[in-house]
Write a protein that holds these residues in place. Structure first.
Motif, PDB file in Angstrom:
ATOM      1  N   SER A  32       0.738  -1.068  -0.019  1.00  0.00           N
ATOM      2  CA  SER A  32       0.011  -0.029   0.070  1.00  0.00           C
ATOM      3  C   SER A  32       0.968   1.300   0.107  1.00  0.00           C
ATOM      4  O   SER A  32       1.781   1.167   0.595  1.00  0.00           O
ATOM      5  N   VAL A  33       0.557   2.221  -0.675  1.00  0.00           N
ATOM      6  CA  VAL A  33       1.247   3.672  -0.784  1.00  0.00           C
ATOM      7  C   VAL A  33       1.295   4.314   0.614  1.00  0.00           C
ATOM      8  O   VAL A  33       2.440   4.688   0.976  1.00  0.00           O
ATOM      9  N   THR A  34       0.364   4.138   1.412  1.00  0.00           N
ATOM     10  CA  THR A  34       0.202   4.914   2.585  1.00  0.00           C
ATOM     11  C   THR A  34       0.997   3.933   3.582  1.00  0.00           C
ATOM     12  O   THR A  34       1.675   4.516   4.375  1.00  0.00           O
ATOM     13  N   SER A  35       1.115   2.604   3.343  1.00  0.00           N
ATOM     14  CA  SER A  35       2.163   1.754   4.385  1.00  0.00           C
ATOM     15  C   SER A  35       3.258   2.215   3.954  1.00  0.00           C
ATOM     16  O   SER A  35       4.125   2.241   5.087  1.00  0.00           O
ATOM     17  N   ILE A  36       3.938   2.377   2.667  1.00  0.00           N
ATOM     18  CA  ILE A  36       4.961   2.642   2.425  1.00  0.00           C
ATOM     19  C   ILE A  36       5.671   4.168   3.055  1.00  0.00           C
ATOM     20  O   ILE A  36       6.642   4.091   3.574  1.00  0.00           O
ATOM     21  N   LEU A  37       4.714   4.763   3.128  1.00  0.00           N
ATOM     22  CA  LEU A  37       4.969   6.412   3.374  1.00  0.00           C
ATOM     23  C   LEU A  37       4.935   6.343   5.213  1.00  0.00           C
ATOM     24  O   LEU A  37       6.059   6.974   5.546  1.00  0.00           O
ATOM     25  N   SER A  38       4.167   5.496   5.620  1.00  0.00           N
ATOM     26  CA  SER A  38       4.273   5.307   7.011  1.00  0.00           C
ATOM     27  C   SER A  38       5.456   4.638   7.559  1.00  0.00           C
ATOM     28  O   SER A  38       6.103   4.986   8.560  1.00  0.00           O
ATOM     29  N   GLU A 126       6.284  -2.035 -12.187  1.00  0.00           N
ATOM     30  CA  GLU A 126       7.635  -1.706 -12.770  1.00  0.00           C
ATOM     31  C   GLU A 126       8.799  -1.316 -12.065  1.00  0.00           C
ATOM     32  O   GLU A 126       9.754  -1.547 -12.576  1.00  0.00           O
ATOM     33  N   GLY A 127       8.452  -1.023 -10.684  1.00  0.00           N
ATOM     34  CA  GLY A 127       9.316  -0.167 -10.010  1.00  0.00           C
ATOM     35  C   GLY A 127      10.351  -1.296  -9.045  1.00  0.00           C
ATOM     36  O   GLY A 127       9.836  -2.465  -9.114  1.00  0.00           O
ATOM     37  N   LEU A 128      10.806  -0.511  -8.174  1.00  0.00           N
ATOM     38  CA  LEU A 128      11.583  -1.555  -7.081  1.00  0.00           C
ATOM     39  C   LEU A 128      10.858  -2.367  -6.322  1.00  0.00           C
ATOM     40  O   LEU A 128      10.818  -3.379  -5.867  1.00  0.00           O
ATOM     41  N   VAL A 129       9.610  -1.744  -5.776  1.00  0.00           N
ATOM     42  CA  VAL A 129       8.648  -2.387  -5.173  1.00  0.00           C
ATOM     43  C   VAL A 129       7.242  -1.931  -5.540  1.00  0.00           C
ATOM     44  O   VAL A 129       6.867  -0.907  -5.705  1.00  0.00           O
ATOM     45  N   PRO A 130       6.493  -3.241  -5.910  1.00  0.00           N
ATOM     46  CA  PRO A 130       5.116  -3.085  -6.567  1.00  0.00           C
ATOM     47  C   PRO A 130       4.285  -2.422  -5.367  1.00  0.00           C
ATOM     48  O   PRO A 130       4.316  -2.801  -4.332  1.00  0.00           O
ATOM     49  N   PHE A 131       3.492  -1.447  -5.915  1.00  0.00           N
ATOM     50  CA  PHE A 131       2.657  -0.888  -4.931  1.00  0.00           C
ATOM     51  C   PHE A 131       1.407  -0.449  -5.413  1.00  0.00           C
ATOM     52  O   PHE A 131       1.190  -0.488  -6.991  1.00  0.00           O
ATOM     53  N   ALA A 132       0.455  -0.230  -4.700  1.00  0.00           N
ATOM     54  CA  ALA A 132      -1.198   0.144  -5.188  1.00  0.00           C
ATOM     55  C   ALA A 132      -1.779   1.277  -4.168  1.00  0.00           C
ATOM     56  O   ALA A 132      -1.311   1.102  -2.940  1.00  0.00           O
ATOM     57  N   ARG A 221      11.943   6.729  -1.037  1.00  0.00           N
ATOM     58  CA  ARG A 221      11.081   6.232   0.061  1.00  0.00           C
ATOM     59  C   ARG A 221      11.001   4.666  -0.417  1.00  0.00           C
ATOM     60  O   ARG A 221      10.813   3.854   0.652  1.00  0.00           O
ATOM     61  N   LEU A 222      10.575   4.352  -1.715  1.00  0.00           N
ATOM     62  CA  LEU A 222      10.614   2.956  -2.155  1.00  0.00           C
ATOM     63  C   LEU A 222      11.855   2.314  -1.928  1.00  0.00           C
ATOM     64  O   LEU A 222      11.929   1.118  -1.535  1.00  0.00           O
ATOM     65  N   GLU A 223      13.054   2.917  -2.095  1.00  0.00           N
ATOM     66  CA  GLU A 223      14.198   2.300  -1.623  1.00  0.00           C
ATOM     67  C   GLU A 223      14.362   2.155  -0.197  1.00  0.00           C
ATOM     68  O   GLU A 223      15.207   0.947   0.253  1.00  0.00           O
ATOM     69  N   ALA A 224      14.023   2.998   0.700  1.00  0.00           N
ATOM     70  CA  ALA A 224      13.978   2.827   2.083  1.00  0.00           C
ATOM     71  C   ALA A 224      13.064   1.434   2.390  1.00  0.00           C
ATOM     72  O   ALA A 224      13.452   0.672   3.135  1.00  0.00           O
ATOM     73  N   TYR A 225      11.842   1.449   1.957  1.00  0.00           N
ATOM     74  CA  TYR A 225      11.021   0.374   2.142  1.00  0.00           C
ATOM     75  C   TYR A 225      11.468  -0.782   1.687  1.00  0.00           C
ATOM     76  O   TYR A 225      11.350  -1.983   2.458  1.00  0.00           O
ATOM     77  N   ASP A 226      12.349  -0.966   0.451  1.00  0.00           N
ATOM     78  CA  ASP A 226      12.860  -2.049   0.150  1.00  0.00           C
ATOM     79  C   ASP A 226      13.820  -2.617   1.171  1.00  0.00           C
ATOM     80  O   ASP A 226      13.918  -3.976   1.448  1.00  0.00           O
ATOM     81  N   LEU A 227      14.553  -1.812   1.640  1.00  0.00           N
ATOM     82  CA  LEU A 227      15.624  -2.302   2.646  1.00  0.00           C
ATOM     83  C   LEU A 227      15.056  -2.546   3.864  1.00  0.00           C
ATOM     84  O   LEU A 227      15.393  -3.572   4.633  1.00  0.00           O
ATOM     85  N   ILE A 228      13.987  -2.181   4.271  1.00  0.00           N
ATOM     86  CA  ILE A 228      13.202  -2.909   5.400  1.00  0.00           C
ATOM     87  C   ILE A 228      12.813  -3.974   5.441  1.00  0.00           C
ATOM     88  O   ILE A 228      12.876  -4.839   6.027  1.00  0.00           O
ATOM     89  N   ALA A 231      15.361  -6.385   5.428  1.00  0.00           N
ATOM     90  CA  ALA A 231      16.011  -6.561   6.800  1.00  0.00           C
ATOM     91  C   ALA A 231      15.165  -7.554   7.400  1.00  0.00           C
ATOM     92  O   ALA A 231      15.340  -8.292   8.236  1.00  0.00           O
ATOM     93  N   ASP A 232      13.568  -7.276   7.098  1.00  0.00           N
ATOM     94  CA  ASP A 232      12.679  -8.263   7.930  1.00  0.00           C
ATOM     95  C   ASP A 232      12.641  -9.765   7.568  1.00  0.00           C
ATOM     96  O   ASP A 232      12.588 -10.782   8.263  1.00  0.00           O
ATOM     97  N   MET A 233      13.208  -9.863   6.174  1.00  0.00           N
ATOM     98  CA  MET A 233      13.163 -11.209   5.814  1.00  0.00           C
ATOM     99  C   MET A 233      14.440 -11.915   6.389  1.00  0.00           C
ATOM    100  O   MET A 233      14.374 -13.403   6.294  1.00  0.00           O
ATOM    101  N   ASN A 234      15.614 -11.143   6.681  1.00  0.00           N
ATOM    102  CA  ASN A 234      16.698 -11.599   7.216  1.00  0.00           C
ATOM    103  C   ASN A 234      16.800 -11.991   8.507  1.00  0.00           C
ATOM    104  O   ASN A 234      17.681 -12.552   9.037  1.00  0.00           O
ATOM    105  N   VAL A 235      15.674 -11.265   9.232  1.00  0.00           N
ATOM    106  CA  VAL A 235      15.732 -11.515  10.851  1.00  0.00           C
ATOM    107  C   VAL A 235      15.496 -13.060  10.942  1.00  0.00           C
ATOM    108  O   VAL A 235      14.622 -13.726  10.691  1.00  0.00           O
TER     109      VAL A 235
END
Length: 235
Positions: A32-38, A126-132, A221-228, A231-235
């Motif tokens: 979600s766009v709002t989830s990415i921003l949050s 098409e981008g780094l993170v699919p969003f809607a 913001r997409l790049e930061a979300y992708d890193l998050i 990181a969550d997947m590697n925990v």
């Protein structure tokens, strides 16, 4: 001609971030766009939220209930605003009438050509993170496509700072990418309309070269979300 809806289904799992499912592309989970921003808020935004919670608690209130009440009111104003944009002349419920009255008297409508769509879902694969996400309205003003986002504010609130309005512009940039990818529509104007109960509605816009900074902002913001996420997947 109205835009054909996309086969998107919004999911709101308890205790998890909202996401979207696309029936045409079931292998992709759209954040979600709002989830990415949050999830990618700045430190200053997080600090401001912390101070707001502390203030509510000091006054004997419940921050969660205060936020939920504002969300419910905002949802009702958005519902009314959609009907207003569609020309249905909706009645103003007494509890939200002050916001509605200021919206009706906004000078913006003198320049409105027509409303293309309201409450419309878009996505990007098409981008780094699919969003809607769901945009409030796509309108035409003086012959130009304009993405419109309504923000509701509580009484005695100041006009939005540049930092706050830039968040709205960043959100609109996400929807702009979705409209281009889904429908081939090129939007070159953004408008965030802040509705208050005790002062006139306050529009904040962006167009032309100003859009470049919001393109960059959303990409970061997409790049930061992708890193998050990684990181969550590697925990």
């Amino acid at each position: 001609m109205p835009l054909q809806p996309l086969p998107l289904i919004q999911r709101n799992p308890a205790g998890q971030a909202r996401y979207y499912f696309n029936e045409d592309k079931p292998h992709i989970k759209y954040s979600s766009v709002t989830s990415i921003l949050s999830a990618t808020q700045s430190d200053s935004t997080r600090y401001a939220l912390k101070r707001w919670k502390a203030k509510i608690l000091a006054e004997g209130g419940d921050p969660e209930e205060t936020r939920n009440e504002a969300a419910r009111r905002g949802s009702r104003i958005h519902d009314w605003f959609e009907q207003f944009l569609l020309g249905n002349n909706p009645e103003m419920p007494e509890d939200i009438a002050p916001w509605c009255e200021h919206l009706v008297s906004c000078n913006l409508w003198k320049h409105l050509d027509h409303v293309v769509c309201t409450e419309h879902q878009v996505c990007s694969s098409e981008g780094l993170v699919p969003f809607a996400g769901t945009l409030d309205a796509l309108i035409k003003i003086n012959g130009e496509f304009c993405l419109l986002d309504l923000k509701t504010k509580a009484p005695r609130k100041a006009k939005p700072s540049k930092q706050i309005s830039n968040e709205a512009m960043c959100q609109l940039q996400a929807y702009r990418l979705g409209l281009k990818e889904n429908y081939g529509i090129q939007v070159d104007r953004f408008l965030a309309l802040y509705a208050f109960p005790d002062q006139p509605a306050f529009p904040v816009g962006a167009a032309g070269d100003e859009l470049k900074q919001h393109e960059t902002h959303w990409t970061k913001r997409l790049e930061a979300y992708d890193l998050i996420q990684n990181a969550d997947m590697n925990v």
